[in-house]
Structure formats: C-alpha cells, structure tokens
Design an enzyme around this catalytic site. Structure first.
Site, PDB file in Angstrom:
ATOM      1  N   ASP A   1       0.819  -1.214   0.000  1.00 17.16           N
ATOM      2  CA  ASP A   1       0.000   0.000   0.000  1.00 17.16           C
ATOM      3  C   ASP A   1       0.857   1.270   0.000  1.00 17.16           C
ATOM      4  O   ASP A   1       0.674   2.157  -0.839  1.00 17.16           O
ATOM      5  CB  ASP A   1      -0.953  -0.004   1.210  1.00 17.16           C
ATOM      6  CG  ASP A   1      -1.965  -1.129   1.119  1.00 17.16           C
ATOM      7  OD1 ASP A   1      -2.256  -1.556  -0.013  1.00 17.16           O
ATOM      8  OD2 ASP A   1      -2.440  -1.589   2.161  1.00 17.16           O
ATOM      9  N   SER A   2       1.791   1.359   0.951  1.00 16.33           N
ATOM     10  CA  SER A   2       2.591   2.591   0.982  1.00 16.33           C
ATOM     11  C   SER A   2       3.558   2.656  -0.190  1.00 16.33           C
ATOM     12  O   SER A   2       3.925   3.742  -0.641  1.00 16.33           O
ATOM     13  CB  SER A   2       3.307   2.754   2.323  1.00 16.33           C
ATOM     14  OG  SER A   2       3.919   1.570   2.738  1.00 16.33           O
TER      15      SER A   2
ATOM     16  N   CYS B   1      -2.037   5.136  18.736  1.00 21.28           N
ATOM     17  CA  CYS B   1      -0.797   5.246  17.953  1.00 21.28           C
ATOM     18  C   CYS B   1      -0.942   6.247  16.805  1.00 21.28           C
ATOM     19  O   CYS B   1      -0.040   7.056  16.571  1.00 21.28           O
ATOM     20  CB  CYS B   1      -0.392   3.882  17.414  1.00 21.28           C
ATOM     21  SG  CYS B   1       1.105   3.942  16.418  1.00 21.28           S
TER      22      CYS B   1
ATOM     23  N   CYS C   1       0.268  -4.870  15.301  1.00 21.02           N
ATOM     24  CA  CYS C   1       1.581  -4.888  14.645  1.00 21.02           C
ATOM     25  C   CYS C   1       2.729  -5.242  15.587  1.00 21.02           C
ATOM     26  O   CYS C   1       3.763  -5.696  15.129  1.00 21.02           O
ATOM     27  CB  CYS C   1       1.837  -3.556  13.952  1.00 21.02           C
ATOM     28  SG  CYS C   1       2.185  -2.202  15.085  1.00 21.02           S
TER      29      CYS C   1
END
Ligand SMILES: Nc1ncnc2c1ncn2[C@@H]1O[C@H](COP(=O)(O)OP(=O)(O)OP(=O)(O)O)[C@@H](O)[C@H]1O
Length: 350
Positions: A15-16, A95, A192
């Site tokens: 995605d990034s 976060c 994560c």
C-alpha cells in the site's frame, strides 16, 4: 510539474509503496520515512529494508526514525494496563494521532515537506470548509475507522493516495509499473507489535499474571471457574469450559472482582454507550437530536444513533437499534454518511 514535497510513511508493504509511486507520478517530490515502533526485530528489519529498496528503485530519499521508547511508553504500557483493568484496548486509535501522524508532521518540518501521506484506504475531503476523513471507496478495505483521532493540523496537510482504489487496483498498479513482487505481499493482520497475534503470550511476557476466578451469571450466581480475565473477550462463546444446557457468552469482565459474567446472546445487546476522550472536528455538529451512525468495532456495521455531549470529553450514545459485542476500551466512531465526524473510547454500556 512539481506539486511540492510530501513525506510518506513507508512500511515496506504494497500500500505505501504504491502510494509512493502514485504521488511521484502525480508530480510530487516524495520523501519516504519508516518508523521503528516495536521491539519485534525481524519485522522492523524487513520494513526498513523493503522501504529502502523501493525508495532506491524509484529514486526517492528514504529515512528511518526510531520511536521504540515512545511506543513502549504510549502504546505497550497502555495495552497491558487496559487488559489488567478488564478492558479491550485498541492501540491503533492511540498510535495514529499520538505517534504515527504526530511524528510524520514533526519530520515533515525537518525534511522541509509541505505535505504528509500514508497508504491508508480512506479519503480526505472538505465539508463546510473544513477537512474531514471520509470512508475509502472500497468498503471492504476502508480504514477510516482508524483515523478518527486526527486533528485539523494533520488533516490540512495529509494526502491519502489510495482512498479511491480497491486492493486489486493497488496490486494491479504495482504490477503495471513492473513491481510484481509488491503485488504478491500479504496484508498485515492483527496488532503490529504482537508476534503471531498471540496477545496472551505477549501479556505474559510483560509480567501479567492470569489469576483464576469465577464465572458468574448476571445475578452473580457462580457457574464455574475461569483461567484469568486476560484470557476472555466480550462476546466469546468457545473455550469457556462450562457445562450449561444453552449457549453462554462472555458479557462482562470485572477486574475489581476478578469475575467473568456469562449470559445468553440476547443479553449482549446494548442500547446506550458512555464514551470518553471524544475527539471531533466540529463540536457544533453534535446536536443531541441529530442522527449519526456509529461503529463500535472495525468489522461491524454502522448503527444509527444520537449523541449527547457531557462534560470533560464524555458523551452518551443512544443507539436507535441495540448492538451486541460492545467492549469497554474499544472505540466508537461516528459517521455522517461516509464522513467521519469524531469518535471516543467506550467506558461502559447498558
Ligand atoms: N513502520 C511504519 N513507518 C512508516 N509508516 C508506516 C509504518 N507502518 C505503517 N505506516 C503507514 O501507515 C499506513 C497504514 O498502515 P497499516 O499498518 O494499516 O499498513 P497496511 O495497510 O498493511 O499498508 P502497507 O501495505 O503499506 O504496509 C501504511 O500504508 C503506511 O503509509
């Protein structure tokens, strides 16, 4: 045409990476930044290596920012504390505003970037002259639920290139530009910073003890023994080890008494939710007669509701249809159609 410099959060994932290429093709000068959040060694190395590799391939600068100590203080400690208190934490909701986006903004100044960007599936649009998060067009992948805590300081600079795409289109984009290895990458799942999604093992490694106690019914009658409140979640049916003549579900967790309340599924339905730490772009929107929708878990549907603001960032949600699976500590996110109007943390429900 140079549209300016944008600092993109790069995790090494598809995605990034596609976001980087889209921004570049759109005329932005892209600078990549990879954060090291957790102590999960292999994962950090992969993120830094993969993001660095792509940056080199497409000819952009790439930096690394170590946030491990802030992450431990703000997220890992919050996570363990919440479980200890019998609540179900939602670390992304803290976060994102407190670490990821705050540090993207901070580093955008350091690297002289006019904008910041991430590969989230959500859109940013103006409504009544102010910037808001909107759902991504791919309802299956929409990540707006994670972004309710962002303030206007972030939204005024944020670009989300993937908001109008679905995951297949993202993978096709990577393929088309010759990065087929990216399109084969798996989606990240779960929390994560926790290995194999095993949060019980993680809590144990942080010194949290599972203290056995009693399962009780709604009236307080003892139904059996449980292995420790850390081991159960609201709505859980399996693995209770209870011999009842009907299906029983976890409907309450009490850290104070070390008890787990079991009930019929119908008793999981709630009509009212108290939230704290409310955040929104425009508080004037919260007229108590106005109907919004609310989502109380990422994968659940939105439910119509009214919202009454109280003092000190608290609010009562009046659900217009009862909802099951409401867990204290999770987040409630308010929508007006596909626009995120705000959110808060669930304190209690009835
Ligand atoms: N370690 C990191 N450093 C910098 N940015 C990050 C990092 N992790 C996530 N991001 C940014 O936040 C976005 C959403 O993160 P999420 O964890 O949901 O990843 P994802 O949907 O699996 O995306 P990707 O395929 O890019 O990994 C990413 O697309 C990226 O822009």
């Amino acid at each position: 045409m140079n549209k300016g410099r944008v600092l993109l959060g790069m995790s090494g994932g598809v995605d990034s990476s596609v976001a980087a290429m889209m921004l570049q093709n759109d005329g932005f000068e892209v600078v990549g930044l990879t954060f090291i959040f957790s102590e999960l060694k292999g994962q950090n190395e992969i993120a830094v290596r993969e993001a660095g590799k792509l940056a080199e391939e497409i000819g952009i600068k790439h930096f690394v920012c170590d946030l491990r100590s802030d992450f431990t203080k703000a997220i890992v400690n919050y996570f363990t504390q919440e479980y200890q208190n019998g609540r179900t934490p939602f670390p992304c909701a803290i976060c994102n505003p407190e670490l990821k986006f705050k540090n993207l903004l901070k580093n955008a100044e350091i690297y002289h970037c006019n904008y910041i960007a991430t590969g989230h599936y959500a859109r940013i649009k103006k409504h009544n002259g102010r910037q808001y998060i909107f759902e991504g067009t791919d309802t299956n992948k929409d990540q707006s639920f994670f972004l309710w805590g962002l303030g206007e300081d972030v939204l005024n600079k944020l670009i989300l290139p993937l908001g109008g795409l679905n995951k297949t289109q993202t993978r096709t984009y990577a393929n088309r530009l010759g990065f087929s290895y990216l399109s084969r990458k798996k989606d990240s799942l779960g929390i994560c910073f926790i290995e194999e999604n095993n949060y019980r093992k993680f809590l144990k490694s942080k010194g949290l003890e599972s203290k056995p106690g009693y399962f009780v019914d709604i009236g307080g009658k003892v139904l059996g023994r449980h292995s420790g409140i850390l081991n159960y979640t609201i709505g859980q049916r399996r693995g209770l080890g209870i011999n009842a003549n009907k299906p029983m579900f976890v409907s309450g967790i009490s850290a104070a008494t070390n008890e787990i309340v079991l009930s019929d599924y119908e008793d999981l339905y709630k009509n009212r939710i108290l939230v704290s730490n409310m955040k929104c772009i425009d508080i004037q929107e919260f007229d108590k007669d106005r109907v919004f929708t609310v989502r109380i878990r990422y994968r659940l549907q939105n439910t119509p509701c009214k919202v009454e603001l109280l003092q000190k960032g608290q609010a009562i949600i009046y659900l217009l249809e009862p909802v099951a699976m409401v867990a204290n500590g999770q987040t409630a996110v308010f929508y007006d159609g596909d626009r995120v109007v705000g959110g808060g943390f669930i304190e209690s429900s009835e």
